[in-house]
Design a protein around this motif. Sequence first.
Motif, PDB file in Angstrom:
ATOM      1  N   GLY A 163     -15.550  41.006  37.311  1.00 17.62           N
ATOM      2  CA  GLY A 163     -16.846  40.610  37.014  1.00 17.62           C
ATOM      3  C   GLY A 163     -17.240  40.809  35.581  1.00 17.62           C
ATOM      4  O   GLY A 163     -16.213  41.237  34.857  1.00 17.62           O
ATOM      5  N   PRO A 164     -18.621  40.901  35.330  1.00 20.72           N
ATOM      6  CA  PRO A 164     -19.737  40.693  36.191  1.00 20.72           C
ATOM      7  C   PRO A 164     -19.922  39.095  36.401  1.00 20.72           C
ATOM      8  O   PRO A 164     -19.502  38.470  35.573  1.00 20.72           O
ATOM      9  N   TRP A 165     -20.317  38.758  37.496  1.00 18.89           N
ATOM     10  CA  TRP A 165     -20.871  37.461  37.679  1.00 18.89           C
ATOM     11  C   TRP A 165     -22.346  37.650  37.695  1.00 18.89           C
ATOM     12  O   TRP A 165     -22.967  38.279  38.641  1.00 18.89           O
ATOM     13  N   TRP A 166     -22.889  36.609  37.055  1.00 18.32           N
ATOM     14  CA  TRP A 166     -24.444  36.533  36.857  1.00 18.32           C
ATOM     15  C   TRP A 166     -25.113  35.682  37.889  1.00 18.32           C
ATOM     16  O   TRP A 166     -24.503  34.509  37.980  1.00 18.32           O
TER      17      TRP A 166
ATOM     18  N   PRO B  54     -24.354  28.458  38.363  1.00 21.80           N
ATOM     19  CA  PRO B  54     -23.785  29.146  37.168  1.00 21.80           C
ATOM     20  C   PRO B  54     -22.187  28.970  36.750  1.00 21.80           C
ATOM     21  O   PRO B  54     -21.372  28.772  38.115  1.00 21.80           O
ATOM     22  N   ASP B  55     -21.802  29.295  35.790  1.00 24.49           N
ATOM     23  CA  ASP B  55     -20.282  29.062  35.496  1.00 24.49           C
ATOM     24  C   ASP B  55     -19.893  30.348  35.173  1.00 24.49           C
ATOM     25  O   ASP B  55     -20.258  30.922  34.111  1.00 24.49           O
ATOM     26  N   HIS B  56     -19.323  31.134  36.124  1.00 27.20           N
ATOM     27  CA  HIS B  56     -19.049  32.662  35.791  1.00 27.20           C
ATOM     28  C   HIS B  56     -17.904  32.744  34.457  1.00 27.20           C
ATOM     29  O   HIS B  56     -16.980  32.155  34.348  1.00 27.20           O
ATOM     30  N   GLY B  57     -18.560  33.621  33.629  1.00 29.63           N
ATOM     31  CA  GLY B  57     -17.821  33.841  32.418  1.00 29.63           C
ATOM     32  C   GLY B  57     -18.718  34.028  31.416  1.00 29.63           C
ATOM     33  O   GLY B  57     -20.008  34.498  31.652  1.00 29.63           O
ATOM     34  N   TYR B  58     -18.472  33.661  30.011  1.00 33.25           N
ATOM     35  CA  TYR B  58     -19.195  33.850  28.933  1.00 33.25           C
ATOM     36  C   TYR B  58     -19.422  32.622  28.215  1.00 33.25           C
ATOM     37  O   TYR B  58     -18.502  31.806  27.672  1.00 33.25           O
TER      38      TYR B  58
END
Length: 240
Positions: free
Chosen positions: A128-131, A181-185
């Motif tokens: 994670g983290p997963w927002w 959401p697209d997990h990541g940055y």
Amino acid sequence: MTTTPTPYGTPDAPRVAVRGEAHLEVDPEIARIGVTVSARGTDRRDALNNLTRRNTTALDLIKTYGEAVEKLETGAFSISPELHKHGRGERIRAYHGRVHITAELTDFTALGELTTRLADLDLTRIDGPWWDLRPDSPTHRKARQQAVREAVQRAREYAEALDTTLAALVELADIGAENTPDHGYGGPARSMRAAAYGGAPDLADEAAPLDLEPQRQHVYATVNARFTMTPPELSPSTAR
């Protein structure tokens, strides 16, 4: 003779069908991290004792962050034997244990520090983290309402083009309102400060906290709407 009603209205009650869409980009409300604690022992009891000790250490550390942690859950747990690769028979070489913990935080200032401290523990993996947004976040309601308002506005513009007005709402269909959401940055993000969290032990000998950037969340809503209109007078100027 039976007349089948048309879904497209009649000259006395013409219909207009439109789609309303909304797309909101907002800051996340929560962040989830996955913690996998592992242990190894020469026999089953050693592995279990080591796993129990490390699991307690991880849980106690997470709990020191108090209200910053909104949810703490223990998931999968396993103890499995490792067999010798060579030789006959099923000879056990060691036992491996794993337990998975999920933590949900609302204080992103504490998140980077906690993540770093957990990763510094022996045989501990952090994912994670997963927002995300909460399921009952008002952002979802705001997106749906905005999509409906856009549908009404679009229908009014069509009616105005015919020099008439809307008469009644016939149908309103929700065909999607979801957080994707697209997990990541990626995308615009606000900075998150890293600071010592009140009540935590001395961090002088520990790794520097990660500086994590909360990922913006995209919320979509789409509706189909049908209205009846007051019959327009299709004069030559309107036809143009």
